[in-house]
Design a protein around this motif. Structure first.
Motif, PDB file in Angstrom:
ATOM      1  N   LEU A  17       0.826  -1.043  -0.162  1.00  0.00           N
ATOM      2  CA  LEU A  17       0.049   0.095  -0.073  1.00  0.00           C
ATOM      3  C   LEU A  17       0.883   1.173  -0.125  1.00  0.00           C
ATOM      4  CD1 LEU A  17      -2.690   1.546   0.372  1.00  0.00           C
ATOM      5  CD2 LEU A  17      -2.617   1.330   3.024  1.00  0.00           C
ATOM      6  N   ALA A  18       1.874   1.354   0.839  1.00  0.00           N
ATOM      7  CA  ALA A  18       2.856   2.360   0.985  1.00  0.00           C
ATOM      8  C   ALA A  18       3.454   2.758  -0.349  1.00  0.00           C
ATOM      9  CB  ALA A  18       3.693   2.418   2.087  1.00  0.00           C
ATOM     10  N   ASP A  19       3.904   1.652  -0.869  1.00  0.00           N
ATOM     11  CA  ASP A  19       4.603   2.011  -2.291  1.00  0.00           C
ATOM     12  C   ASP A  19       3.687   2.502  -3.430  1.00  0.00           C
ATOM     13  OD1 ASP A  19       6.833   1.660  -4.118  1.00  0.00           O
ATOM     14  OD2 ASP A  19       5.869   0.050  -4.897  1.00  0.00           O
ATOM     15  N   ALA A  20       2.612   1.624  -3.510  1.00  0.00           N
ATOM     16  CA  ALA A  20       1.457   2.179  -4.451  1.00  0.00           C
ATOM     17  C   ALA A  20       1.137   3.514  -4.320  1.00  0.00           C
ATOM     18  CB  ALA A  20       0.356   1.290  -4.529  1.00  0.00           C
ATOM     19  N   VAL A  21       0.884   4.019  -3.038  1.00  0.00           N
ATOM     20  CA  VAL A  21       0.419   5.284  -2.513  1.00  0.00           C
ATOM     21  C   VAL A  21       1.315   6.473  -3.035  1.00  0.00           C
ATOM     22  CG1 VAL A  21      -0.191   6.786  -0.718  1.00  0.00           C
ATOM     23  CG2 VAL A  21      -1.408   4.682  -0.761  1.00  0.00           C
ATOM     24  N   ALA A  22       2.762   6.174  -2.491  1.00  0.00           N
ATOM     25  CA  ALA A  22       3.638   7.148  -2.865  1.00  0.00           C
ATOM     26  C   ALA A  22       3.819   7.340  -4.409  1.00  0.00           C
ATOM     27  CB  ALA A  22       5.232   6.524  -2.301  1.00  0.00           C
ATOM     28  N   TRP A  23       3.696   6.165  -5.159  1.00  0.00           N
ATOM     29  CA  TRP A  23       4.014   6.133  -6.666  1.00  0.00           C
ATOM     30  C   TRP A  23       2.759   7.079  -7.148  1.00  0.00           C
ATOM     31  CZ3 TRP A  23       0.925   4.519 -10.673  1.00  0.00           C
ATOM     32  CH2 TRP A  23       1.658   4.655 -11.873  1.00  0.00           C
ATOM     33  N   ALA A  24       1.597   6.648  -6.832  1.00  0.00           N
ATOM     34  CA  ALA A  24       0.438   7.493  -7.354  1.00  0.00           C
ATOM     35  C   ALA A  24       0.554   9.192  -7.014  1.00  0.00           C
ATOM     36  CB  ALA A  24      -0.878   6.953  -7.065  1.00  0.00           C
ATOM     37  N   ALA A  48      -2.402   8.813 -13.117  1.00  0.00           N
ATOM     38  CA  ALA A  48      -1.291   7.613 -12.466  1.00  0.00           C
ATOM     39  C   ALA A  48      -2.230   6.525 -11.800  1.00  0.00           C
ATOM     40  CB  ALA A  48      -0.337   8.022 -11.419  1.00  0.00           C
ATOM     41  N   ARG A  49      -2.389   5.370 -12.061  1.00  0.00           N
ATOM     42  CA  ARG A  49      -3.106   4.340 -11.560  1.00  0.00           C
ATOM     43  C   ARG A  49      -2.253   3.205 -11.138  1.00  0.00           C
ATOM     44  NH1 ARG A  49      -6.731   5.869 -15.970  1.00  0.00           N
ATOM     45  NH2 ARG A  49      -5.547   4.376 -17.468  1.00  0.00           N
ATOM     46  N   ALA A  50      -2.283   2.633 -10.048  1.00  0.00           N
ATOM     47  CA  ALA A  50      -1.719   1.283  -9.414  1.00  0.00           C
ATOM     48  C   ALA A  50      -2.613   0.494  -8.983  1.00  0.00           C
ATOM     49  CB  ALA A  50      -0.774   1.893  -8.338  1.00  0.00           C
ATOM     50  N   ASP A  51      -2.561  -0.600  -9.529  1.00  0.00           N
ATOM     51  CA  ASP A  51      -3.501  -1.951  -9.106  1.00  0.00           C
ATOM     52  C   ASP A  51      -2.771  -2.898  -8.174  1.00  0.00           C
ATOM     53  OD1 ASP A  51      -5.686  -1.239 -10.455  1.00  0.00           O
ATOM     54  OD2 ASP A  51      -4.896  -1.880 -12.464  1.00  0.00           O
ATOM     55  N   ILE A  52      -3.511  -3.080  -6.971  1.00  0.00           N
ATOM     56  CA  ILE A  52      -2.544  -3.757  -6.088  1.00  0.00           C
ATOM     57  C   ILE A  52      -3.649  -4.782  -5.543  1.00  0.00           C
ATOM     58  CG2 ILE A  52      -0.764  -2.145  -5.385  1.00  0.00           C
ATOM     59  CD1 ILE A  52      -2.584  -1.434  -2.603  1.00  0.00           C
ATOM     60  N   GLU A  53      -3.069  -6.008  -4.840  1.00  0.00           N
ATOM     61  CA  GLU A  53      -3.829  -7.046  -4.291  1.00  0.00           C
ATOM     62  C   GLU A  53      -4.517  -6.684  -2.902  1.00  0.00           C
ATOM     63  OE1 GLU A  53      -1.871 -10.842  -3.921  1.00  0.00           O
ATOM     64  OE2 GLU A  53      -1.898 -10.958  -6.202  1.00  0.00           O
ATOM     65  N   ALA A  54      -5.594  -6.849  -2.529  1.00  0.00           N
ATOM     66  CA  ALA A  54      -6.186  -6.537  -1.360  1.00  0.00           C
ATOM     67  C   ALA A  54      -7.652  -7.148  -1.225  1.00  0.00           C
ATOM     68  CB  ALA A  54      -6.920  -5.171  -1.583  1.00  0.00           C
ATOM     69  N   GLU A  55      -7.692  -7.580   0.142  1.00  0.00           N
ATOM     70  CA  GLU A  55      -9.038  -8.617   0.270  1.00  0.00           C
ATOM     71  C   GLU A  55      -9.802  -7.450   0.700  1.00  0.00           C
ATOM     72  OE1 GLU A  55      -7.938 -10.579   4.432  1.00  0.00           O
ATOM     73  OE2 GLU A  55      -6.113 -11.409   3.492  1.00  0.00           O
ATOM     74  N   VAL A  56     -10.868  -7.806  -0.329  1.00  0.00           N
ATOM     75  CA  VAL A  56     -12.166  -6.740  -0.365  1.00  0.00           C
ATOM     76  C   VAL A  56     -13.276  -7.303   0.308  1.00  0.00           C
ATOM     77  CG1 VAL A  56     -13.465  -5.258  -1.688  1.00  0.00           C
ATOM     78  CG2 VAL A  56     -11.243  -5.940  -2.528  1.00  0.00           C
ATOM     79  N   ALA A  57     -13.502  -6.939   1.685  1.00  0.00           N
ATOM     80  CA  ALA A  57     -14.968  -7.282   2.323  1.00  0.00           C
ATOM     81  C   ALA A  57     -16.109  -6.447   1.764  1.00  0.00           C
ATOM     82  CB  ALA A  57     -14.654  -7.153   3.761  1.00  0.00           C
ATOM     83  N   GLU A  58     -16.064  -5.310   1.481  1.00  0.00           N
ATOM     84  CA  GLU A  58     -17.159  -4.346   1.003  1.00  0.00           C
ATOM     85  C   GLU A  58     -16.581  -3.530   0.064  1.00  0.00           C
ATOM     86  OE1 GLU A  58     -18.888  -2.288   4.193  1.00  0.00           O
ATOM     87  OE2 GLU A  58     -19.286  -4.044   5.584  1.00  0.00           O
ATOM     88  N   PRO A  59     -17.152  -3.746  -1.385  1.00  0.00           N
ATOM     89  CA  PRO A  59     -16.538  -2.780  -2.430  1.00  0.00           C
ATOM     90  C   PRO A  59     -16.733  -1.382  -2.050  1.00  0.00           C
ATOM     91  CG  PRO A  59     -17.532  -4.727  -3.245  1.00  0.00           C
ATOM     92  CD  PRO A  59     -17.788  -4.850  -1.829  1.00  0.00           C
ATOM     93  N   GLY A  60     -16.412  -0.596  -2.765  1.00  0.00           N
ATOM     94  CA  GLY A  60     -16.591   0.900  -2.871  1.00  0.00           C
ATOM     95  C   GLY A  60     -15.232   1.799  -3.051  1.00  0.00           C
ATOM     96  N   ARG A  61     -15.483   3.041  -3.008  1.00  0.00           N
ATOM     97  CA  ARG A  61     -14.715   4.001  -3.413  1.00  0.00           C
ATOM     98  C   ARG A  61     -14.585   5.165  -2.856  1.00  0.00           C
ATOM     99  NH1 ARG A  61     -14.967   6.562  -9.280  1.00  0.00           N
ATOM    100  NH2 ARG A  61     -15.617   8.636  -8.571  1.00  0.00           N
ATOM    101  N   VAL A  62     -13.205   5.777  -2.429  1.00  0.00           N
ATOM    102  CA  VAL A  62     -13.363   7.026  -1.398  1.00  0.00           C
ATOM    103  C   VAL A  62     -12.233   7.738  -1.934  1.00  0.00           C
ATOM    104  CG1 VAL A  62     -11.864   5.581   0.107  1.00  0.00           C
ATOM    105  CG2 VAL A  62     -13.049   7.435   0.956  1.00  0.00           C
ATOM    106  N   LEU A  63     -12.192   9.098  -1.657  1.00  0.00           N
ATOM    107  CA  LEU A  63     -11.138  10.137  -2.189  1.00  0.00           C
ATOM    108  C   LEU A  63     -10.645  10.550  -0.823  1.00  0.00           C
ATOM    109  CD1 LEU A  63      -9.999  11.522  -4.629  1.00  0.00           C
ATOM    110  CD2 LEU A  63     -11.709  13.262  -4.439  1.00  0.00           C
ATOM    111  N   ILE A  64      -9.318  10.508  -0.661  1.00  0.00           N
ATOM    112  CA  ILE A  64      -8.860  11.009   0.560  1.00  0.00           C
ATOM    113  C   ILE A  64      -7.379  11.795   0.054  1.00  0.00           C
ATOM    114  CG2 ILE A  64      -7.315  10.020   2.459  1.00  0.00           C
ATOM    115  CD1 ILE A  64      -8.438   7.361   2.088  1.00  0.00           C
TER     116      ILE A  64
END
Length: 363
Positions: free
Chosen positions: A10-17, A52-68
């Motif tokens: 997560l940290a690597d993908a966030v920093a890259w984007a 920039a878009r980064a796709d990473i593996e995650a365990e998704v219990a509830e789909p959705g989107r959020v802007l932070i």
């Protein structure tokens, strides 16, 4: 939304984007990173010119989107302990939990986030290491002055299996040829990409192969789940090829490393905007600088000279930028006269890297 993801990923993908986030966004939402969870997690940033878009593996219990807020998220994820990270949206907050650390981040209206451009269809692939090296060799010659936008870009010319990248700031021209794998052998394209974006892309996409797509107004670069698109610049550019392939009556060949170290040492006594002087003679080059209020320096490096003895002067950092692009152990420096540009290239008669640099008046 409710997800769990590896902290380092997560940290690597966030920093890259987050690297494309604008310093002064035209709209507040452009300062945010969009997290979109479906089968996995996609992290996106966009400022209308670069995405920039980064796709990473995650365990998704509830789909959705959020802007932070992006820069804050990058700072937080970088500082988290080495534990799984859980992100859950709750009202106007995104609650981020990692071990005993918890952050409640106020979200931004994701419905206001602009639609991002799609990756253009791929026209070929190139090795990430080759791509990154080529960009580094030529981007040093691109201008940092936005008053003439053409000079802030890298021209990319594609002719079948051969790609040539070139950049200039009027005082020097750098060009690198490389081979790649086009989708079509008769592919012919010529575009100009902002140099600063290309440098960031190259820095991030060294691993594996880089897929390159070119549309009417956008270029795209994709590798290992990461995608960057950038708005193309006006394709107008100088005729760099004819300038780099002209004939020089004299050339010297010498080892790159000793020359670089000598120039760096001698330049320590070169005052601002003053040159280093190179005097080429049979068997050696004498490198000199200074002589003003600071002092003077001189050093001799072995060199093989073909042609007339000659003295010439350069801005030290322009000379060093050219030498930094040479990949062979020895460099060939082509010379004409003290008042004409010189050409720095890899060793050999058909070099894939060429760097032409203006000379300065000898005092």
């Amino acid at each position: 939304m409710k997800i769990q993801v590896n902290r380092d990923v997560l940290a690597d993908a966030v920093a890259w984007a987050a690297r494309v986030l604008p310093g002064r966004p035209a709209l507040p939402v452009l300062a945010g990173l969009l997290l979109d969870a479906a089968d996995d997690l996609r992290i996106s940033a966009f400022d209308y010119d670069v995405s920039a878009r980064a796709d990473i593996e995650a365990e998704v219990a509830e789909p959705g989107r959020v802007l932070i807020p992006g820069r804050l998220l990058a700072e937080i994820t970088r500082s988290l302990p080495a534990r799984p990270v859980e992100i859950v949206t709750s009202g106007a907050e995104a609650v981020l939990t990692c071990g005993s650390a918890e952050f409640g981040l106020l979200t931004m209206p994701d419905e206001d986030f602009p639609s991002m451009p799609a990756m253009p269809p791929s026209i070929g692939v190139v090795g990430g290491g080759v791509f990154a090296t080529a960009v580094g060799q030529v981007a040093a010659a691109a201008s940092r002055d936005d008053s003439l936008p053409m000079l802030t870009g890298v021209r990319v010319d594609i002719e079948g299996v051969r790609v040539t990248m070139a950049a200039t700031d009027r005082y020097r021209i750098a060009a690198r040829e490389l081979l790649w794998h086009p989708e079509r052998q008769d592919e012919r394209r010529g575009v100009v990409v902002p140099a600063r974006v290309l440098v960031e892309v190259a820095r991030a996409l060294r691993g594996g192969e880089v897929s390159i797509g070119i549309g009417d107004t956008v270029a795209g670069f994709e590798s290992q789940g990461r995608t960057t698109t950038v708005r193309l610049m006006d394709e107008q550019f100088i005729d760099y090829s004819s300038r780099l392939t002209q004939q020089w009556p004299t050339y010297a060949e010498l080892a790159v490393a000793p020359l670089v170290e000598a120039v760096k040492r001698v330049a320590l006594v070169a005052e601002r905007h003053t040159p280093v002087r190179l005097a080429f003679s049979q068997g050696q080059v004498l490198i000199q600088a200074g002589g003003g209020d600071i002092g003077r320096g001189a050093e001799v490096v072995e060199a093989d000279l073909e042609g007339e003895e000659l003295q010439i002067a350069f801005q030290p950092h322009f000379l060093l930028d050219g030498l930094a692009g040479v990949e062979t152990e020895r460099v060939r420096i082509h010379l004409d006269s003290p008042t004409r540009p010189a050409l720095i290239s890899n060793e050999g008669d058909d070099p894939d890297f060429r760097y032409m640099v203006m000379s300065l008046r000898l005092s």
